[in-house]
Design an enzyme around this catalytic site. Structure first.
Site, PDB file in Angstrom:
ATOM      1  N   SER A  96       0.804  -1.237   0.000  1.00  0.00           N
ATOM      2  CA  SER A  96       0.000   0.000   0.000  1.00  0.00           C
ATOM      3  C   SER A  96       0.829   1.276   0.000  1.00  0.00           C
ATOM      4  O   SER A  96       1.354   1.635  -1.020  1.00  0.00           O
ATOM      5  CB  SER A  96      -1.093  -0.015   1.056  1.00  0.00           C
ATOM      6  OG  SER A  96      -0.644  -0.304   2.312  1.00  0.00           O
ATOM      7  N   ASP A 129      -3.319   6.461  -2.635  1.00  0.00           N
ATOM      8  CA  ASP A 129      -2.136   5.668  -2.327  1.00  0.00           C
ATOM      9  C   ASP A 129      -1.951   4.639  -3.445  1.00  0.00           C
ATOM     10  O   ASP A 129      -2.657   4.685  -4.452  1.00  0.00           O
ATOM     11  CB  ASP A 129      -2.264   5.008  -0.947  1.00  0.00           C
ATOM     12  CG  ASP A 129      -3.357   3.964  -0.911  1.00  0.00           C
ATOM     13  OD1 ASP A 129      -4.210   3.965  -1.833  1.00  0.00           O
ATOM     14  OD2 ASP A 129      -3.371   3.146   0.017  1.00  0.00           O
ATOM     15  N   ASP A 181      -2.539   1.386  -3.648  1.00  0.00           N
ATOM     16  CA  ASP A 181      -3.483   0.296  -3.872  1.00  0.00           C
ATOM     17  C   ASP A 181      -4.939   0.700  -3.663  1.00  0.00           C
ATOM     18  O   ASP A 181      -5.812  -0.144  -3.511  1.00  0.00           O
ATOM     19  CB  ASP A 181      -3.141  -0.921  -2.999  1.00  0.00           C
ATOM     20  CG  ASP A 181      -3.400  -0.686  -1.525  1.00  0.00           C
ATOM     21  OD1 ASP A 181      -3.199   0.456  -1.064  1.00  0.00           O
ATOM     22  OD2 ASP A 181      -3.820  -1.622  -0.835  1.00  0.00           O
ATOM     23  N   ASP A 227      -6.776   2.258  -1.331  1.00  0.00           N
ATOM     24  CA  ASP A 227      -7.600   2.157  -0.129  1.00  0.00           C
ATOM     25  C   ASP A 227      -7.397   3.330   0.833  1.00  0.00           C
ATOM     26  O   ASP A 227      -7.943   3.321   1.928  1.00  0.00           O
ATOM     27  CB  ASP A 227      -7.432   0.813   0.575  1.00  0.00           C
ATOM     28  CG  ASP A 227      -6.032   0.591   1.133  1.00  0.00           C
ATOM     29  OD1 ASP A 227      -5.163   1.474   0.963  1.00  0.00           O
ATOM     30  OD2 ASP A 227      -5.819  -0.465   1.740  1.00  0.00           O
TER      31      ASP A 227
END
Lengths: 457, 453
Positions: free
Chosen positions: B100, B242, B244, B246
């Site tokens: 992430s 970010d 990824d 989330d």
């Protein structure tokens, strides 16, 4: 020793071979692939597989280990091992890995390693690789040095073209041959029927669906050829050919539906290649039929005998500039194409021989002196294999033998017979192979040495 | 940092530096452990576009297949898309390959269960036990799983978000939006979603190469380029993602990165319209959510920090909205996962219906400053540090659910808790103004430093 002798794992110069779910684990596969990537250095490495279902599990493990070592992986998908070897040799790749257990049943799989010239690793190279593997200090590429896995779906086709270039396609087409082929649902399934059509043959193919399981053990020996023999008779084909799972061994069936044995594959190939005048000797291994000597003699050629292992055949073929090389298991090397055991090339050359001579296959085989070869094996714990052979060597004496060869196990050679006892590279077994011009004699010879071996266990 | 020290194996997954600690062997081991833990079944895997993603995916596939699991690869996608796919495809679990907000050289595995929610602490402990015991169940070649591709996961996810939002209101506003996807997993789908909602989209860092042009954590100091782009294009709002997809951060039309705490505050302000009901966040999140609850007659529940803790509390309480102050918004109408696509849709709907700018909306909250800091503290010393803090603040209102949270006058608070992933104590304080929050942090950090000295 408390080692479980039945544990199905063989790490040898022929590669890493094991049973999926038992010994051939993803961890082992990743480690060996990363070891290989460490050994080759961070160049391009080609990967192929045969059709066994576990290839789908093995291939990503191999890609991951190679990539982690910094290699640029090119995935050729399902194709004959000979096609991989050709692709490695004719590109700037630094090596290749074939995912195939050859003639072993579907529960097995294996990694076979090839160096940049497309030939197997020789014992010294294999030892280097094993040292890297055991030391476990693998090359680890930084994240920004990792390279994506590429695809090359064309290697199989290029291989067919390379074989076709060596054959008189017109002459073969003119012969109007009808050829039956059993691909064992293996790696040749998508290639051999098309290849035969290019040769102008009428094709009757069975077991040519790579999605289906092996219909029988993918070893092209007579016990596995009953379906093909029936097909040849039913279809009235001029010949039948059987592949193993990855296209290195070829079995032959005559137009009469007879399976003379895979020993004849090399003899027929040699008839074609020597007959058309390719220069050089014939290379074969110690366990292969004496009929090879007869064919070579007919064309005034020498026979070079090597230990058992594809790498010895291939390296000797290079070193002696051989016309043809191969072994009694049905795997033939055509040096003009590649230094690989290549069942599609073998098939092509035998079909070419039939077309050129205008004779039925049974007649071509009848021209080759007929011996009986008996292949037996004794299950032997791997940790005892070499000492058993050593003990066997000590008590050797045979009035009929005028030569003892110790290059690979022990081979007693006489005028009209021989027996060869050696340790299998792929299975926990000692192999006993005997040949004589009379069937009873060969059986007796094999029995005797099987008994002697068993006594030592 | 050496390879050995970079490896983190814990309840939040497995994380390490590629080429050092995060090796294919380690990934294979965890894949086999997860497959053994699930006892076969179907596992969905997705990844962010880090260059190491493919190597890790291949190792995962090999390990999972060997345990008899079948794999459905959804390819490069946001982590919430993978979590949606687990549910949509009726899978038995999922694995996200993403570190992430960590730098590109890192990667990680995040495991989720059949409801697409990450493993909770107990389940993660079970998985770790399987991994450490090492007795993985490996299948023979006739029992191996199969691999499939699912190219439709992103579209299904987009469709669900689109269906849940007031598209007409957004389309009528037709805001100009700049989205900075840090060349991460959210690049294509964020642009697609915004366009489909009728926004005028400017995408920057929108090629999912995994080569991050900035630190992927969407906090104000990493969003300079986005702020400049919002001004340059005269946009109404900027979204910073970010790697990824989330965690999300908002930039105002004035080019100000207003801080990732506002992401949940805005989204919760919209989800709370579904109320009355419960909103859930973690102990370290801004008090702005309390204002939201007050406006809409809702209640707030606070869980321990960590997406799964918030998600499970939401599920248990039947919450109408939730998320974390790090920019992770959970819309339970869609899925109990942190989801930037859902967050963008909610925030734009809020702007459209209220006819407010980002700055106006932010100004509707009581002025607040939140400071996030850290003190080094070995794992063995964390309890000593927490006890020292409890003694130090004795007499004040305190919450001891996780570390210690202390409440002060004027709604100020301080939360100090041991990190799950690093040998540090995180110290977070919120107050009306930055100097006050800073002071609260400094005081707590002094106490910790003395306690562990």
């Amino acid at each position: 020793m408390s080692t479980d002798v039945s544990r199905p794992l063989k790490i040898t110069i022929a590669g890493v071979r094991g049973v999926v779910g038992e010994t051939l684990t993803p961890d082992l596969l990743v480690n060996f692939s990363q070891a290989f990537g460490t050994w080759t250095g961070a160049g391009r490495v080609l990967v192929s597989r045969d059709t066994r279902p576990s290839g789908v599990m093995v291939a990503p493990c191999v890609c991951s280990g190679l990539t982690a070592a910094g290699c640029e992986v090119v995935d050729l998908g399902v194709c004959p091992t000979a096609a991989l070897q050709l692709a490695v040799r004719s590109s700037d790749a630094v090596g290749g890995i074939a995912i195939t257990a050859g003639h072993n049943d579907a529960s097995w799989n294996a990694l076979k390693f090839f160096r940049e010239d497309g030939i197997y690793l020789n014992p010294k190279q294999a030892e280097e690789l094993l040292n890297v593997y055991h030391q476990k200090e693998f090359a680890k590429a930084r994240w920004d040095e990792l390279r994506p896995v590429g695809r090359d779906d064309d290697a199989g086709r290029r291989h067919l073209e390379a074989v076709l270039a060596q054959l008189d396609v017109e002459a073969i087409g003119a012969a109007g041959l009808k050829i039956a082929v059993d691909c064992a649902n293996g790696a040749c399934s998508e290639f051999t029927p098309a290849f035969l059509e290019r040769l102008g043959c009428e094709v009757v193919a069975i077991n040519d669906d790579p999605e289906l399981p092996f219909p029988h053990e993918p070893r092209p020996t007579p016990p596995n050829l009953s379906q093909l023999r029936a097909l040849v008779r039913a279809a009235g084909a001029d010949a039948g050919f059987a592949h193993d799972a990855d296209g290195d061994r070829l079995g032959v069936v005559t137009e009469e539906g007879e399976a003379p044995g895979e020993e004849y594959t090399l003899c027929l190939g040699a008839e074609m290649v020597l007959g058309r005048g390719d220069p050089g000797p014939v290379v074969t291994n110690l366990s292969t039929t004496m009929a090879v000597d007869d064919v070579a003699r007919k064309y005034g050629r020498e026979v070079i005998r090597t230990g058992i292992g594809q790498v010895f055949i291939a390296e000797s073929a290079v070193n002696y500039a051989a016309a043809i090389a191969g072994e009694g298991s049905g795997g033939i090397v055509f040096p003009k194409i590649n230094y690989a055991h290549d069942s599609i090339a073998a098939l092509g050359h035998i079909v070419a021989l039939m077309a050129e001579r205008g004779q039925p296959l049974s007649a071509l085989i009848a021209d080759i002196p007929r011996y009986t070869i008996v292949k037996r094996e004794v299950v032997c714990p791997p940790q005892r294999a070499y000492s058993v052979l050593e003990e066997l060597r000590r008590g050797l004496e045979a009035p009929w033998a005028d030569e003892i060869n110790l290059d690979d196990g022990v081979k007693l050679i006489g005028e009209d017979r021989w027996v060869h006892i050696r340790v299998s590279l792929t299975e926990p077994r000692i192999r006993v192979i005997a040949e004589a011009d009379a069937r009873g004699l060969a059986m007796d010879l094999a029995d005797e040495y099987v008994r002697r071996t068993e006594r030592l266990l | 940092m050496s390879g050995i020290q970079s490896l983190k194996i814990g309840v939040s997954g497995v994380r390490g530096i590629v080429g050092q600690s995060l090796t294919p062997q380690l990934v294979v081991g965890f894949a086999e452990a997860f497959g053994t833990y699930l006892d076969g079944g179907v596992v969905v895997i997705g990844r962010d576009p880090r260059p190491s993603g493919e190597m890790i995916r291949d190792a995962l596939i090999g390990g999972l297949l060997s345990t008899g699991c079948s794999v459905i690869d959804v390819g490069v996608c946001p982590t919430p898309t993978m979590q949606h796919a687990v549910v949509d495809l009726g899978a038995d679990g999922g694995i996200g390959i993403t570190a992430s907000h960590h730098p590109a050289g890192w990667n990680a595995l995040k495991f989720c269960r059949e409801d697409g929610v990450f493993l909770n602490e107990h389940q993660a402990e079970e998985l770790l036990s399987v991994y450490h015991q090492g007795a993985f169940v490996l299948r023979g070649s006739d029992e191996l799983g199969r691999v499939g591709r699912d190219e439709g996961a992103i579209n299904r996810h987009l469709t669900k978000v689109l269906m849940s939002v007031d598209r007409e209101a957004i389309a009528a506003l037709a805001p100009r939006v700049v989205v900075d996807s840090v060349n991460g997993a959210g690049a294509d789908c964020a642009e697609g979603l915004l366009q489909k909602m009728g926004c005028d989209v400017v995408a920057i860092n929108d090629v999912p190469t995994g080569h991050f042009p900035r630190d992927p954590e969407p906090i104000p100091e990493n969003l300079g380029q986005l702020c400049a782009a919002v001004l340059q294009y005269g946009a109404d709002i900027g979204f910073g993602q970010d790697a990824d997809g989330d965690r999300l951060s908002v930039v105002s039309a004035e080019g100000v990165a207003i801080g990732e705490e506002f992401t949940l505050a805005f989204a919760a302000d919209v989800m709370a319209e579904r109320g009355p009901g419960t909103l859930v966040t973690n102990l370290s999140t801004s008090r702005m959510i309390d204002e939201v609850a007050e406006r809409h007659g809702c209640t707030v529940m606070r869980s321990r920090v960590g997406e799964v803790n918030v998600a499970e509390t939401m599920m248990a309480e039947g919450a109408i909205g939730g998320g974390e102050g790090n920019g992770g918004v959970i819309d339970p109408k869609l899925h109990h996962c942190r989801d930037n696509l859902a967050a963008m849709a909610l925030i734009l709907q809020g702007m459209a219906r209220r006819r407010v700018s980002v700055a106006e909306w932010a100004a509707s909250f009581r002025p607040s400053a939140i400071i996030k800091d850290r003190v080094p503290c070995r794992a063995g010393h964390t309890q000593r540090a927490v006890l020292a803090l409890q003694r130090h603040y004795e007499g004040r209102e305190m919450d001891r659910t996780e570390g210690v949270k202390v409440f002060f006058e004027d709604g100020a608070w301080l939360h100090a808790r041991p990190s799950n992933t690093e040998p540090i104590i995180r110290v977070i304080a919120e107050a009306d103004d930055s100097p006050t929050a800073r002071e609260l942090c400094d005081e707590a950090m002094r106490v910790v430093a003395e306690a562990v000295a």
